[in-house]
Design an enzyme around this catalytic site. Structure first.
Site, short mmCIF file in Angstrom:
data_model
loop_
_atom_site.label_atom_id
_atom_site.label_comp_id
_atom_site.label_asym_id
_atom_site.label_seq_id
_atom_site.Cartn_x
_atom_site.Cartn_y
_atom_site.Cartn_z
CG HIS A 197 -1.95 1.19 1.21
ND1 HIS A 197 -3.43 1.08 1.73
CD2 HIS A 197 -1.98 2.49 0.95
CE1 HIS A 197 -3.78 2.02 1.51
NE2 HIS A 197 -3.16 3.10 1.16
CG HIS B 287 -0.99 7.06 -1.11
ND1 HIS B 287 -2.20 7.02 -1.74
CD2 HIS B 287 -1.21 6.59 0.00
CE1 HIS B 287 -3.31 6.40 -0.97
NE2 HIS B 287 -2.50 5.95 0.17
CG LEU B 288 4.79 5.31 -5.62
CD1 LEU B 288 5.11 4.44 -6.82
CD2 LEU B 288 5.98 5.57 -4.64
NE ARG B 289 0.34 12.05 -2.29
CZ ARG B 289 -0.46 11.42 -1.82
NH1 ARG B 289 -1.53 10.59 -2.41
NH2 ARG B 289 -0.70 11.66 -0.48
CG ASN C 266 -5.11 8.34 -3.41
OD1 ASN C 266 -4.07 7.75 -3.84
ND2 ASN C 266 -5.22 8.97 -2.51
CE LYS D 108 -7.84 1.71 -0.76
NZ LYS D 108 -6.91 2.64 -0.68
CG HIS E 195 -10.25 4.46 3.06
ND1 HIS E 195 -8.75 4.94 3.52
CD2 HIS E 195 -11.08 4.98 3.93
CE1 HIS E 195 -9.18 6.01 4.30
NE2 HIS E 195 -10.44 5.89 4.87
CG HIS F 6 -5.48 2.49 5.69
ND1 HIS F 6 -6.64 2.20 5.97
CD2 HIS F 6 -4.99 3.05 4.72
CE1 HIS F 6 -7.07 2.86 5.05
NE2 HIS F 6 -6.40 3.64 4.23
CG LEU G 42 -8.14 10.50 7.41
CD1 LEU G 42 -9.10 11.08 6.25
CD2 LEU G 42 -9.24 10.16 8.58
CG ASP H 106 -1.78 4.78 4.08
OD1 ASP H 106 -1.98 5.44 2.61
OD2 ASP H 106 -2.35 5.35 4.94
CG HIS I 43 -0.55 14.90 1.93
ND1 HIS I 43 -1.17 15.36 0.91
CD2 HIS I 43 -0.71 13.80 2.37
CE1 HIS I 43 -2.26 14.16 0.98
NE2 HIS I 43 -1.87 13.27 1.57
CB ALA J 45 -5.64 12.55 6.21
C1 NCD Z 1 -3.79 8.76 1.77
C2 NCD Z 1 -3.22 9.90 0.82
O1 NCD Z 1 -2.88 11.07 1.41
O2 NCD Z 1 -3.61 9.68 -0.37
N1 NCD Z 1 -3.96 9.57 3.37
C3 NCD Z 1 -4.07 9.10 4.34
O3 NCD Z 1 -4.31 9.81 5.43
N2 NCD Z 1 -3.94 7.47 4.62
C4 NCD Z 1 -5.17 8.30 1.37
C5 NCD Z 1 -5.44 7.13 2.08
O4 NCD Z 1 -4.64 5.85 2.10
O5 NCD Z 1 -6.59 6.95 2.68
ZN ZN Z 2 -3.25 5.02 1.47
ZN ZN Z 3 -6.93 4.77 2.78
#
Ligand code: NCD
Ligand code: ZN
Ligand code: ZN
Length: 352
Positions: A16, A18-20, A44, A102, A139, A177, A222, A250, A254, A266
């Site tokens: 899990h 997030h690489l943006r 996302n 997802k 999620h 998560h 989150l 996760d 940001h 978050a």
């Molecule tokens: C994640 C994100 O920033 O993309 N944020 C988070 O607080 N975990 C999204 C997610 O995994 O719910």
């Molecule tokens: Zn996530």
């Molecule tokens: Zn999530």
């Protein structure tokens, strides 16, 4: 003198991340690729990754950003919306563009507003996923503002997840998560087609940490961290070696100005210290012999993939006062979770 702590495990995967995209992708990817053989990449983005073409092109951008000399494979996912076409889901899976889809309940988390407004709208998609053996990643929080934010995971399990598992008895599901003792119990008692990922931060912080000495926006994610007894339940689950719990950081970068704000986003960026943090938790729990199951074996088995052939060596180092600075991105920066862990373990990938 006690013996040096020095363990070698199969190279882990991160189920899990997030690489943006763009500059942030280029800045954060080297950290994930340095530790993990593969990672499940969350869809996302803005706009979300909803089609085969978008996922394939995102995968190419990730591959282009892998630093020379590192072996890393991104595993892509599809972002489900009310309008997702079951045929597109099946084709993307058979063409090996994505490994999973997802489910973001609309409004539950960062960039989830295109998510699913009512689970019954995606029943045809879930039928297809169940038939082809494609995992659904969830999620797991309800979005109802009337439900207290600390209860949203449990209410999701009671109202939505239970129904989903009943209506799709063969569907493979990952509750992502997890943050509560209720989630640990629910997953422990379910059949083996339900699994859960556990982050380093939910093993290390509780909800009081977010307010220690003042509000700490970099500890806000989150699902939000819960009471101490939930953290302890998560530590027991992760270190149990049970096949249904596996590693998913996760890591969610940001830019600092968007977190240190009147309405901060978050997400916790933990990629640079992920394996150090997990190793420290397992060490503290006297469970380093089960780190490999959690980090490197349980995930691949659930996804039907082989474990990585290369290995990771982790050595506990003497305490140091060094911490990792924030990561610079353009004129801004990204704060690193548990930056003091950066020097606590020496980590080295051993080629096959
Ligand atoms: C994640 C994100 O920033 O993309 N944020 C988070 O607080 N975990 C999204 C997610 O995994 O719910
Ligand atoms: Zn996530
Ligand atoms: Zn999530």
């Amino acid at each position: 003198m006690s013996a040096a702590v020095d363990i070698t495990i199969r190279r882990p995967d991160d189920w899990h991340v997030h690489l943006r995209d763009g500059d942030i992708l280029k800045a954060v990817l080297p950290y994930t690729a340095a530790q993990f053989g593969r990672a499940v990449v969350m869809p996302n983005l803005k706009p979300p990754v909803t089609t085969i073409a978008q996922a394939a092109s995102y995968r190419s951008r990730i591959q282009a950003a892998i630093p020379a000399g590192l072996r890393f494979e991104p595993l892509m996912t599809c972002y489900l919306t009310d309008a997702t076409d079951p045929a597109e889901i099946a084709r993307g899976f058979s063409e090996q563009v994505w490994v999973a889809a997802k489910l973001y309940p609309a409004g539950a988390t960062t960039n989830s507003h295109f998510g699913v407004t009512d689970i019954s709208r995606i029943y045809p998609v879930l039928e297809t996923m169940q038939r082809i053996g494609m995992p659904l990643l969830v999620h797991g929080e309800v979005t109802d503002r009337e439900v207290d934010i600390f209860d949203r995971e449990q209410v999701f399990i009671d109202l939505i997840l239970s129904r989903l598992l009943r209506d799709f008895p063969e569907l493979k599901v990952v509750l992502e998560h997890i943050t509560t003792a209720q989630a640990v119990d629910f997953v422990s008692q379910a059949s083996g087609r339900l699994a859960a990922t556990i982050t380093p931060h939910h093993l290390m912080i509780n909800r009081s940490s977010i307010f220690e000495g003042g509000v700490r926006p970099h500890l806000y994610c989150l699902p939000v961290a819960k009471r101490e007894h939930h953290r302890l339940a998560l530590r027991l689950a992760a270190t149990s070696g049970a096949p249904r719990f596996f590693l998913g950081t996760d890591t969610a970068p940001h830019l600092a100005h968007t977190k240190e704000a009147a309405c901060g986003c978050a997400g916790i960026f933990n990629a640079p210290t992920a394996m150090q943090s997990y190793a420290q938790v397992f060490h503290e729990e006297g469970a380093l012999d089960r780190l490999e199951a959690f980090a490197s074996l349980n995930g691949p088995r659930f996804y039907g993939l082989p474990a990585n052939a290369d290995r990771l060596r982790l050595r506990l180092q003497p305490k140091s006062s060094e911490t990792l600075p924030d990561l610079a991105v353009g004129d801004d920066r990204i704060a690193v979770f548990a930056s003091e862990m950066a020097t606590s373990w020496q980590i080295e990938t051993l080629a096959v």
